[in-house]
Each structure stands twice: as C-alpha cells, then as structure tokens.
Motif scaffolding. Structure first.
Motif, PDB file in Angstrom:
ATOM      1  N   MET A  65      38.787  48.021  51.390  1.00  0.00           N
ATOM      2  CA  MET A  65      37.431  47.691  51.426  1.00  0.00           C
ATOM      3  C   MET A  65      36.674  47.680  50.313  1.00  0.00           C
ATOM      4  N   MET A  66      37.060  49.004  49.700  1.00  0.00           N
ATOM      5  CA  MET A  66      36.121  49.185  48.372  1.00  0.00           C
ATOM      6  C   MET A  66      36.795  48.004  47.212  1.00  0.00           C
ATOM      7  N   SER A  67      38.098  47.912  47.176  1.00  0.00           N
ATOM      8  CA  SER A  67      38.476  46.872  45.987  1.00  0.00           C
ATOM      9  C   SER A  67      37.855  45.547  46.280  1.00  0.00           C
ATOM     10  N   VAL A  68      37.696  44.827  47.610  1.00  0.00           N
ATOM     11  CA  VAL A  68      37.245  43.722  48.119  1.00  0.00           C
ATOM     12  C   VAL A  68      35.497  43.916  47.717  1.00  0.00           C
ATOM     13  N   ALA A  69      35.006  44.847  48.001  1.00  0.00           N
ATOM     14  CA  ALA A  69      33.709  44.812  47.873  1.00  0.00           C
ATOM     15  C   ALA A  69      33.230  45.060  46.569  1.00  0.00           C
ATOM     16  N   SER A  70      34.168  45.839  45.605  1.00  0.00           N
ATOM     17  CA  SER A  70      33.958  46.039  44.384  1.00  0.00           C
ATOM     18  C   SER A  70      33.962  44.423  43.585  1.00  0.00           C
ATOM     19  N   LYS A  71      34.919  43.761  43.936  1.00  0.00           N
ATOM     20  CA  LYS A  71      35.262  42.416  43.185  1.00  0.00           C
ATOM     21  C   LYS A  71      34.099  41.435  43.698  1.00  0.00           C
ATOM     22  N   ASP A  72      33.532  41.570  44.869  1.00  0.00           N
ATOM     23  CA  ASP A  72      32.613  40.640  45.269  1.00  0.00           C
ATOM     24  C   ASP A  72      31.503  41.176  44.611  1.00  0.00           C
ATOM     25  N   VAL A  73      30.971  42.272  44.555  1.00  0.00           N
ATOM     26  CA  VAL A  73      30.001  42.782  43.785  1.00  0.00           C
ATOM     27  C   VAL A  73      29.746  42.082  42.446  1.00  0.00           C
ATOM     28  N   VAL A 398      44.457  56.348  46.623  1.00  0.00           N
ATOM     29  CA  VAL A 398      43.367  55.774  45.896  1.00  0.00           C
ATOM     30  C   VAL A 398      43.851  55.276  44.352  1.00  0.00           C
ATOM     31  N   ASP A 399      44.442  56.069  43.992  1.00  0.00           N
ATOM     32  CA  ASP A 399      44.979  55.812  42.370  1.00  0.00           C
ATOM     33  C   ASP A 399      45.911  54.457  42.559  1.00  0.00           C
ATOM     34  N   GLU A 400      46.395  54.119  43.530  1.00  0.00           N
ATOM     35  CA  GLU A 400      47.305  53.049  43.508  1.00  0.00           C
ATOM     36  C   GLU A 400      46.237  51.545  43.350  1.00  0.00           C
ATOM     37  N   PHE A 401      44.849  51.970  43.692  1.00  0.00           N
ATOM     38  CA  PHE A 401      44.116  50.686  43.931  1.00  0.00           C
ATOM     39  C   PHE A 401      43.129  50.530  42.786  1.00  0.00           C
TER      40      PHE A 401
END
Length: 402
Positions: A65-73, A398-401
């Motif tokens: 969720m954070m990875s997708v949100a970060s890219k979208d931001v 978390v480190d994997e992402f």
C-alpha cells in the motif's frame, strides 16, 4: 522515496521538498484515519501474530500500500508541478509590457492563421494506392505523351474494328448475292431440262397423232421447234448471266476476304500494342490511366500543401518558441501548440480555469494517497510498538520494499 527510512528514523516523515502541497486533514479526516487504524487493529486481532507467515503477509499488504501510494504521490506531484508552471507561464505572459505582449500575440496569430488555412484546405479523397502514386511520380514527365498515344491507338483500334465489321457485312452481302446467282443458274438448267422434255413429249405426241389419224402435223413440229428454241435460248442466256454474276461475286468476295485479312492483321497488331501497354501500366484502358493520373495530381497537390504547411508551421513555432524563451517562460513548447491561448482572451481564460481545476484535482489525489501512506505507516509503527520481539522481522520485510 525510501520506505525503510521513516521506520529507522522513529517511523516519521522525511523532509518533503514539494512546498506547494500541504496536507490539511480536518477533524473528519483525522477521525477517518483513527477509524482506519481501529479497523486495522481489529483485523490484526483476528490474526495469529506469532505465526510468521501470517505476520509477514500482513506487513507486506501495508508495505505494498505504501509503495503504490508513494509512486502515485511522486507522479501526481510531478504533474502538479507542470500544471503550476503552466499557470505561472500564463501569469508571466499576462504581465508582459504591451509591446512585448503584442509581439507574442503577433507570432502566435501567425501560427493560428496557418493552422486555419490547413483546416480550410479541402483534401481530396485518395483513391489510388501508394504503389500507383509512386509509379505516376516516376513517369510524371512522360505520362501526357503516353496517355495521348494510348488514346490515339484506342481510336485507331476502334476505326479498324469498325472497318472489320463493315467488311464482314460486305462479305455477307456478296456471299448472299453469289447464292442468288447460283440459284438463278440452277433455275436456268431446270428450265432447259423442262423445255427439252416438253419438246420431246410434244414431238412424240405429234408423231402419234400423224400415224394414228393421218393428220398433217408439220406445222405442229414447226411450232414446237420454235418454242423449244426460244425457251432454250432464254434459259441459256439466263444461265450465262447467272454464271457471270457468280464470277463477279467470287471476285468481290475474294477481294473482300483479302482486304479483311489485311485489316485483321492491323487489328491484331494494334490490339497487341494496347494489351502490352495496359499490362505495362497496370490499367484496363486509357480512361483508367487518365483517372489515376488525375488522382495523382490531386494527391501530389495535397502532399505539397502538407509539406508547405509543415515547413511554415515549424518556422512560425520556432519563432514563437524563441520569443517565449527570451521572456523566460518555463515551457514555451506547450504554448507553441496552443497559440489560440496567446491570441484570444476568452481561450486564455478557459485554459486558466481548466488548469486550476486540474491542479485542485491533483491536490485532492495527492492528499488521498498521502492519507493512505500515513495510514499504512501508522499501522506498521503500531505493530513494532506492540510486538517489539518481532521488530527486526517487520523491518526486514519493510526493507524488501525499499
């Protein structure tokens, strides 16, 4: 954006260099976040956090969720910046001195006029293939002469065909005349035969009468002989005339056949020439070649128009681009393709409104993605606090992402 940084830095946000965006969560938004966290905690309570697989799956969901949100931001921030720059460009152009602004409008109007000229141009519907166009282009210098010669040959073929038809008709008439003459000759023979037979029978009858009745039949013989001579002479003359007619008809027929053979040779020769040219130029007749030539000229004119428009537009856009660049406009390339904005005030107002709406929607989207990011971060922070013995495992996931 490195997800692990905030976790290693006491799970806080890093510095954000996007000064134009502020997250303004009101009380309702804060309540929504708390509700979301409460739901997350409730879901967490249904899991066995001591189960490594369930725990890792749960953490991965929030990391994704954070990875997708970060890219979208990041993407929406870049778009937001572009929209903001365009609004700034409009403001900058609007603030130019009247003389400079007039120069911008003059060059933009030049582009508008060229585009309008292109829009008003009525392009012909292309009805020839690219291969046909290239062939006509190759033969362009010779086509008028080729077309003229082909039409001349077709006219000559038509004349020869007409002569053949006339000769065929003449030959038929002569053949019919010869047939009639032959019929007359046969009739003459038949008359002579009937005359001979009649004369013999009459003589025999007279002889019988003379012998039986002892009547003098000398006058009868004279009359029979005279009639026989007249009829035989007439039939002979008739036969001779018929023979002369047959001979004349044969001469005429032979002449007609000879002329017809000569004309046939001409017809075959001109037909072979035309068939070769039809195959050479891929057409059925001169009308088709003329049609292709006409469509080629229309298409050529259209392509020359497009080339001229393209060159003039490129030159006009380059002039406007250099002028806008001189006035320190952020992105001149946008406005050289939207010259109407620089010419018409109404269009400038409309585009400004559109850009403002776009920026508002982008900000709303960024706020939403930041909300998702914040929610996920708070949930993982809560996991680390509540399950310190699994903190290293959580951080490794978390480190994997990162």
């Amino acid at each position: 954006m490195k997800i692990v940084d905030w976790l290693k830095d006491i799970f806080g946000f890093g510095d954000d260099d996007f000064d134009d965006i502020e997250l303004n969560f009101d009380s309702d938004s804060a309540g929504s976040i708390m509700d979301s966290l409460a739901r997350a905690s409730k879901k967490r309570r249904t899991l066995n956090m001591n189960d490594r697989a369930q725990r890792e799956q749960y953490v991965r969901e929030y990391c994704e969720m954070m990875s997708v949100a970060s890219k979208d931001v990041d993407a929406q921030k870049a778009e937001y910046q572009q929209v903001t720059q365009r609004l700034a460009d409009l403001e900058e152009i609007d603030k130019l001195p009247i003389t400079d602004k007039s120069q911008v409008r003059l060059r933009a109007n030049k582009i508008v006029k060229i585009e309008q000229e292109d829009s008003d141009y009525k392009r012909p519907a292309s009805k020839i293939t690219e291969a046909q166009y290239r062939e006509m282009e190759r033969l362009a210098a010779d086509i008028p002469e080729i077309l003229g010669k082909m039409k001349e040959d077709e006219e000559y073929q038509s004349v020869v065909r007409r002569d053949l038809n006339l000769l065929e008709g003449e030959k038929g008439a002569v053949a019919y005349q010869r047939k009639e003459e032959r019929a007359k000759a046969r009739n003459a023979k038949n008359i002579a035969f009937v005359a001979i037979f009649g004369a013999v029978m009459a003589a025999a009858l007279l002889f019988v009468v003379n012998q039986a009745m002892h009547i003098n039949v000398e006058m009868g013989y004279i009359i029979v002989a005279g009639a026989f001579a007249v009829i035989l002479t007439a039939s002979f003359v008739m036969y001779q005339n018929a023979q002369s007619g047959i001979a004349s008809s044969n001469r005429k027929l032979n002449k007609a056949i000879s002329v017809q053979n000569t004309v046939k040779i001409k017809y075959v020769n001109i037909t072979n020439v035309l068939d070769y040219n039809y195959a050479k130029y891929g057409v059925m007749n001169s009308y088709e070649l003329s049609y292709i030539w006409e469509k080629y000229n229309e298409e050529k004119e259209a392509r020359e128009h497009d080339s001229d428009i393209s060159e003039r537009l490129e030159e006009a856009r380059s002039e406007l681009y250099q002028l806008l660049k001189h006035y320190h406009i952020n992105d001149p390339s946008i406005w050289v393709y939207q010259p109407g904005v620089l010419v018409y005030d109404d269009e400038a107002k409309d585009i400004r409104k559109q850009l403002i709406v776009q920026r508002q929607r982008l900000k709303k989207g960024i706020d939403f993605e930041m909300y998702n990011l914040e929610t996920a971060k708070k949930e993982i922070e809560a996991l680390v606090r509540e399950y310190p013995k699994y903190a290293e495992d959580i951080i490794s996931v978390v480190d994997e992402f990162d």
